[in-house]
Every structure is written in C-alpha cells, then in structure tokens.
Design an enzyme around this catalytic site. Structure first.
Site, mmCIF file in Angstrom:
data_model
loop_
_atom_site.group_PDB
_atom_site.id
_atom_site.type_symbol
_atom_site.label_atom_id
_atom_site.label_comp_id
_atom_site.label_asym_id
_atom_site.label_seq_id
_atom_site.Cartn_x
_atom_site.Cartn_y
_atom_site.Cartn_z
ATOM 1 N N CYS A 178 27.403 119.165 39.858
ATOM 2 C CA CYS A 178 28.052 120.047 40.835
ATOM 3 C C CYS A 178 29.286 120.729 40.241
ATOM 4 O O CYS A 178 29.153 121.557 39.356
ATOM 5 C CB CYS A 178 28.329 119.283 42.113
ATOM 6 S SG CYS A 178 28.464 120.369 43.521
ATOM 7 N N HIS A 228 23.728 116.250 43.565
ATOM 8 C CA HIS A 228 24.440 114.973 43.371
ATOM 9 C C HIS A 228 23.485 113.793 43.235
ATOM 10 O O HIS A 228 23.235 113.095 44.220
ATOM 11 C CB HIS A 228 25.372 114.725 44.562
ATOM 12 C CG HIS A 228 26.548 115.642 44.605
ATOM 13 N ND1 HIS A 228 27.762 115.338 44.026
ATOM 14 C CD2 HIS A 228 26.685 116.891 45.125
ATOM 15 C CE1 HIS A 228 28.609 116.337 44.215
ATOM 16 N NE2 HIS A 228 27.978 117.301 44.874
ATOM 17 N N GLU A 272 24.057 111.012 42.089
ATOM 18 C CA GLU A 272 24.767 109.743 42.285
ATOM 19 C C GLU A 272 24.844 109.351 43.758
ATOM 20 O O GLU A 272 25.244 108.246 44.085
ATOM 21 C CB GLU A 272 26.180 109.831 41.678
ATOM 22 C CG GLU A 272 27.215 110.609 42.478
ATOM 23 C CD GLU A 272 27.056 112.137 42.407
ATOM 24 O OE1 GLU A 272 26.054 112.610 41.825
ATOM 25 O OE2 GLU A 272 27.922 112.835 42.958
HETATM 26 N N1 GLN Z 1 31.210 124.628 44.348
HETATM 27 C C1 GLN Z 1 32.256 123.647 44.230
HETATM 28 C C2 GLN Z 1 33.295 124.079 43.206
HETATM 29 O O1 GLN Z 1 33.075 124.942 42.397
HETATM 30 C C3 GLN Z 1 31.704 122.285 43.786
HETATM 31 C C4 GLN Z 1 31.283 121.464 44.935
HETATM 32 C C5 GLN Z 1 30.980 120.013 44.605
HETATM 33 O O2 GLN Z 1 31.237 119.520 43.512
HETATM 34 N N2 GLN Z 1 30.458 119.292 45.569
HETATM 35 O O3 GLN Z 1 34.337 123.527 43.177
#
Ligand code: GLN
Length: 197
Positions: A84, A179, A181
């Site tokens: 992410c 995610h 995890e």
């Molecule tokens: N899109 C978010 C960012 O760039 C990331 C979101 C997340 O890690 N759940 O910070």
C-alpha cells in the site's frame, strides 16, 4: 536470518505477526525486528515496508536517515516488500498529486504509481484477485489503495484488478497495493520468504 519491518508508522504489528506465522508454517527460523531508527537496516536479510500514509512515511524515513539505508539495501539485492503506502514509496514515478506535493519516494522500482487509484471511489473494500502462481484467488483488502499504472518490461505483473496492476515484482522488490498482512492467508508472505531464499 533477520527480517526488518520498518516501524515508523502504519500496519507494523500486523506484518510482524503475518511474517512470523508464514515462517512457522514454512518451518523456518528468523528473527523479526522493528526498525524505528537508522543503523539496523544493514543487519537485515529482508525488509518489509508497511502501509500507512506515504507522505508522512516518506518524510520520516528521510528525516531519520532510514531512506538512504533502504536504497542501499535495495541495490545490494536485499528483498524488500512494500504494501500500500509502502508500494507508493518504492516507485520511481508518482502521479500528478505526488509530483505536485513533492513527497519523497525511495524510487527503487521502475513503476509509475497512482497514489489513490482506488481511494476516492471507495475508501476500502475487499475482493478476490488472481495472483500469478497461486491455485486459488487471494482475498485482497484494499484501503485507500494505490495502483501501478505503468512499469518497465522487467517488472513481473503478479496481479491486476480493474485498470491497475496491484501486485508486481522487479528482481528483489515486491510491491502490493493491498494488505496481505490483514488476512490469515499467508501465501504472499510465503512468496516473499521464497524471495529471501
Ligand atoms: N494511498 C495512501 C497513501 O498514499 C496509502 C494508504 C494505505 O497505506 N492504506 O498514503
């Protein structure tokens, strides 16, 4: 073997638990440490960059001097998994929003990233996705998720969802928009363990 989870912000504990479970299931031994300051990255055989907020994470990594250590580890071939916001940080190229704010990226993977590819439409959702090499779909949890919109030829696309690449690998670097995890399906952490060898 030592695996470091970058513990500046975000889903740190979940990654520690997931990688420990994956290790146990694979019958492997490793020490999992949390990295909050510089001086530890060098001692790790693999690194995990959790999700969180990429702007904050990027800035803190630079300020703490950890960013340079991660870049060095990446070019030394140390396996690194980013999820992410961690994926956003891996990217060499950001979208307009990223460029405009000038948020620091690590720039260790030849991908273009759309920081909030799935963020605005639906803040968070889960869906079954195919993953290269897996027999059955993976239940992927997306939270304000980014997407990979382009990459070089040596980036292996592991999964796509709608118009975005949501999992990809370039040599020792593994990027996931969702995610892994947050589920008890440890196949992706297991895949990462195999990258460590
Ligand atoms: N899109 C978010 C960012 O760039 C990331 C979101 C997340 O890690 N759940 O910070």
């Amino acid at each position: 073997m030592r695996i470091g989870v970058i513990a500046i912000q975000g889903n740190v504990e979940e990654h520690v638990i997931a990688i420990e479970n994956a290790l146990r299931r694979a019958g492997l031994q490793a020490e999992v440490i949390k990295i909050k300051h510089k001086g530890l990255v060098d001692s790790c055989d693999a690194l995990i960059l959790p999700g969180g907020e990429s702007t904050t994470l990027g800035r803190l990594l630079e300020r703490e001097g950890i960013a340079d250590e991660i870049k060095k580890a990446a070019s030394a071939g140390i396996p690194i998994m980013g999820t992410c916001a961690g994926l956003v940080l891996l990217a060499k190229h950001g979208d307009d929003q990223v460029e405009k704010t000038g948020q620091p990226l690590l720039g260790i993977m030849d991908i273009h990233v759309n920081r909030n590819a799935f963020g605005r439409q639906r803040e968070s959702f889960e869906t079954l996705i195919g993953f290269n090499g897996f027999d059955t779909p993976f239940n992927a949890i997306f939270i304000r998720a980014p997407g990979i919109t382009g990459c070089t030829n040596d980036v292996e696309i592991l999964s796509k969802y709608k118009d975005s690449i949501v999992a990809a690998r370039q040599k020792n670097i593994l990027a996931l928009a969702f995610h892994p995890e947050l589920t008890d399906d440890y196949r992706i952490h297991h895949y990462f363990l195999k990258m460590i060898g």
